[in-house]
Write a protein that holds these residues in place. Structure first.
Motif, PDB file in Angstrom:
ATOM      1  N   LEU A 161     -10.844  -6.723  -4.691  1.00 18.29           N
ATOM      2  CA  LEU A 161     -10.596  -5.874  -3.225  1.00 18.29           C
ATOM      3  C   LEU A 161      -8.967  -6.112  -3.258  1.00 18.29           C
ATOM      4  CD1 LEU A 161     -13.170  -7.317  -0.415  1.00 18.29           C
ATOM      5  CD2 LEU A 161     -12.667  -4.908  -1.206  1.00 18.29           C
ATOM      6  N   LEU A 162      -8.314  -5.089  -2.616  1.00 20.24           N
ATOM      7  CA  LEU A 162      -6.789  -5.053  -2.478  1.00 20.24           C
ATOM      8  C   LEU A 162      -6.655  -5.154  -1.052  1.00 20.24           C
ATOM      9  CD1 LEU A 162      -5.572  -2.592  -5.235  1.00 20.24           C
ATOM     10  CD2 LEU A 162      -6.133  -5.125  -5.355  1.00 20.24           C
ATOM     11  N   HIS A 163      -5.866  -5.758  -0.340  1.00 18.98           N
ATOM     12  CA  HIS A 163      -5.444  -5.882   1.236  1.00 18.98           C
ATOM     13  C   HIS A 163      -4.077  -6.432   1.213  1.00 18.98           C
ATOM     14  CE1 HIS A 163      -7.027 -10.356   1.681  1.00 18.98           C
ATOM     15  NE2 HIS A 163      -7.535  -9.835   0.500  1.00 18.98           N
ATOM     16  N   LEU A 164      -3.144  -5.546   2.094  1.00 20.67           N
ATOM     17  CA  LEU A 164      -1.879  -5.813   2.182  1.00 20.67           C
ATOM     18  C   LEU A 164      -1.705  -5.792   3.788  1.00 20.67           C
ATOM     19  CD1 LEU A 164       1.078  -6.356   0.959  1.00 20.67           C
ATOM     20  CD2 LEU A 164       1.120  -3.805   0.674  1.00 20.67           C
ATOM     21  N   SER A 165      -2.260  -4.833   4.244  1.00 18.34           N
ATOM     22  CA  SER A 165      -1.507  -4.449   5.604  1.00 18.34           C
ATOM     23  C   SER A 165      -2.108  -5.396   6.874  1.00 18.34           C
ATOM     24  CB  SER A 165      -1.925  -2.893   5.996  1.00 18.34           C
ATOM     25  OG  SER A 165      -1.359  -1.853   5.480  1.00 18.34           O
ATOM     26  N   GLU A 186      -0.501   4.615   3.708  1.00 25.77           N
ATOM     27  CA  GLU A 186      -0.709   4.340   2.185  1.00 25.77           C
ATOM     28  C   GLU A 186      -0.921   2.935   1.848  1.00 25.77           C
ATOM     29  OE1 GLU A 186       3.939   4.387   2.994  1.00 25.77           O
ATOM     30  OE2 GLU A 186       2.056   4.846   3.966  1.00 25.77           O
ATOM     31  N   ALA A 187      -0.599   1.978   2.661  1.00 31.89           N
ATOM     32  CA  ALA A 187      -0.747   0.510   2.159  1.00 31.89           C
ATOM     33  C   ALA A 187      -2.179  -0.079   2.758  1.00 31.89           C
ATOM     34  CB  ALA A 187       0.335  -0.230   2.860  1.00 31.89           C
ATOM     35  N   ALA A 188      -3.045   0.692   3.015  1.00 30.07           N
ATOM     36  CA  ALA A 188      -4.463   0.181   3.587  1.00 30.07           C
ATOM     37  C   ALA A 188      -5.309  -0.323   2.458  1.00 30.07           C
ATOM     38  CB  ALA A 188      -5.157   1.321   4.310  1.00 30.07           C
ATOM     39  N   PHE A 189      -5.076   0.383   1.192  1.00 33.74           N
ATOM     40  CA  PHE A 189      -5.724  -0.111  -0.046  1.00 33.74           C
ATOM     41  C   PHE A 189      -7.211  -0.145   0.382  1.00 33.74           C
ATOM     42  CE2 PHE A 189      -1.536  -1.173  -1.079  1.00 33.74           C
ATOM     43  CZ  PHE A 189      -1.140  -0.689  -2.188  1.00 33.74           C
ATOM     44  N   ASP A 190      -7.882  -1.356   0.006  1.00 30.52           N
ATOM     45  CA  ASP A 190      -9.351  -1.468   0.323  1.00 30.52           C
ATOM     46  C   ASP A 190      -9.903  -2.086   1.588  1.00 30.52           C
ATOM     47  OD1 ASP A 190     -10.031  -0.461  -2.493  1.00 30.52           O
ATOM     48  OD2 ASP A 190      -9.250  -2.535  -3.183  1.00 30.52           O
TER      49      ASP A 190
END
Length: 369
Positions: free
Chosen positions: A201-205, A215-219
């Motif tokens: 899982l990728l998480h940044l926002s 565009e930074a929501a990822f998974d």
């Protein structure tokens, strides 16, 4: 809303639900949401709020420290819980309570693997924290090869998530820096995926990232302050509802004559005849001394009353000259006519510091509607 008869913090779960649904409306349906409930759910009541978010459909939770995650587990919260800043001394407790640690350095990674292997674990989930520019915690790009090498030599743990933290996603003047962070996160994450052969899982926002950088929501996204009713910008704030209202009452009313002083160090002196009231709340409850001496004020039946003199440990004094009120009447510190953001500004700080600083001795009252 019920009328207060003592100092209390009202927590409105209907407002919480509104904020959750509004934030979800900004995301594609396949993107998960992690609710950040550290620091007593930003000064509220972590268990009640977490249970409500679970009911609403939140996918996971994040806390700062292991003890916070354990408290949620003991209260019956079953969703995944990420511990953002674990210490190696707590790793066995993390495993015992099915928590997921953030691993942010080579030392912490090796210590966690050592614990996992000692306990005979296989594929225990963890999240990898990348440092993309905030420079608090996290791995930098040159350290990735070390991570790969360490992970190849164990089956005790398995990477579940990769994440980082945006430093200034609410500030359009820092847009270029934020875009650089997003690019760096994407690059490092793809290196990890390519090396591992599977996609965590990728998480940044954070909250502001949800609004400003789709565009930074990822998974998955992580929302903290947004769930509690603040967007950190004037454009989106009106669409969220602050969930907390801090209330107290008038303990006593005094009549002052010109020249009489109020409180410690005689910080306020009446310039004429006036009325003042004493309230049972002070800096031990989270109302810092910086709000005293007429820098901030409170509301009584919709009318503004400035704080006079120095804030005491357990009391503040307010100027009620011209306000029709009595002992025992309700007073609103923040919420309603004065959002926490506005009160915080008067103390030259931010809503985060104000709401998370409300003492646990202040009674919490949960309002369903």
């Amino acid at each position: 809303m019920p009328i207060a008869h003592e100092t209390l913090l009202e927590i409105n779960l209907e407002a919480l639900a509104h904020n959750y649904h509004y934030l979800r409306s900004k995301l594609d349906t396949d993107i998960k949401m992690m609710g950040v409930v550290k620091a007593y759910a930003y000064g509220g009541e972590a268990v009640t709020i977490s249970k409500k978010l679970s009911e609403l459909g939140i996918d996971a939770f994040a806390v700062a420290y292991t003890s916070e995650g354990i408290a949620l587990r003991e209260a019956g919260i079953e969703k995944p819980i990420l511990v953002l800043h674990p210490q190696s001394v707590n790793f066995e407790s993390i495993v015992e309570n099915c928590l997921e640690p953030s691993i942010y350095s080579v030392f912490v990674l090796k210590e966690f693997i050592k614990t996992a292997e000692k306990l005979g674990l296989k594929d225990y989930p963890f999240h990898l924290k990348l440092n993309t520019g905030l420079n608090r915690l996290g791995f930098i790009e040159p350290e990735l090869e070390t991570i790969f090498e360490v992970l190849k030599n164990t089956e005790a743990v398995k990477l579940k998530g990769v994440f980082s933290h945006l430093a200034a996603s609410e500030d359009w003047k820092e847009r270029q820096f934020t875009l650089q962070q997003i690019g760096k996160f994407r690059k490092m994450s793809f290196q990890i995926i390519e090396n591992l052969g599977y996609k965590p899982l990728l998480h940044l926002s954070n909250t502001a990232g949800i609004f400003n950088y789709p565009e930074a929501a990822f998974d998955m996204v992580r929302s903290g302050i947004g769930l509690y009713g603040f967007a950190n910008d004037q454009k989106n704030d009106p669409f969220l509802k602050p969930i907390a209202t801090l209330k107290t009452i008038i303990s006593q009313i005094h009549e002052l004559s010109e020249g009489e002083s109020v409180g410690y160090n005689r910080a306020f002196t009446a310039t004429g005849n006036m009325r003042m009231a004493t309230l049972p709340i002070g800096h031990a409850d989270g109302i810092n001394r910086k709000y005293g001496n007429q820098r901030a004020g409170v509301y009584i039946d919709g009318q503004y009353a400035p704080i006079i003199g120095n804030v005491c440990m357990d009391m503040i004094m307010i100027d009620i000259t011209g306000i029709d009120c009595n002992e025992g009447d309700e007073v609103i510190i923040f919420g309603g006519p004065q959002p926490a953001t506005k009160f915080a500004e008067k103390g030259n700080t931010i809503s985060y510091e104000l709401i998370t600083g409300i003492s646990q001795r202040v009674k919490r009252v949960v309002i369903e509607k």
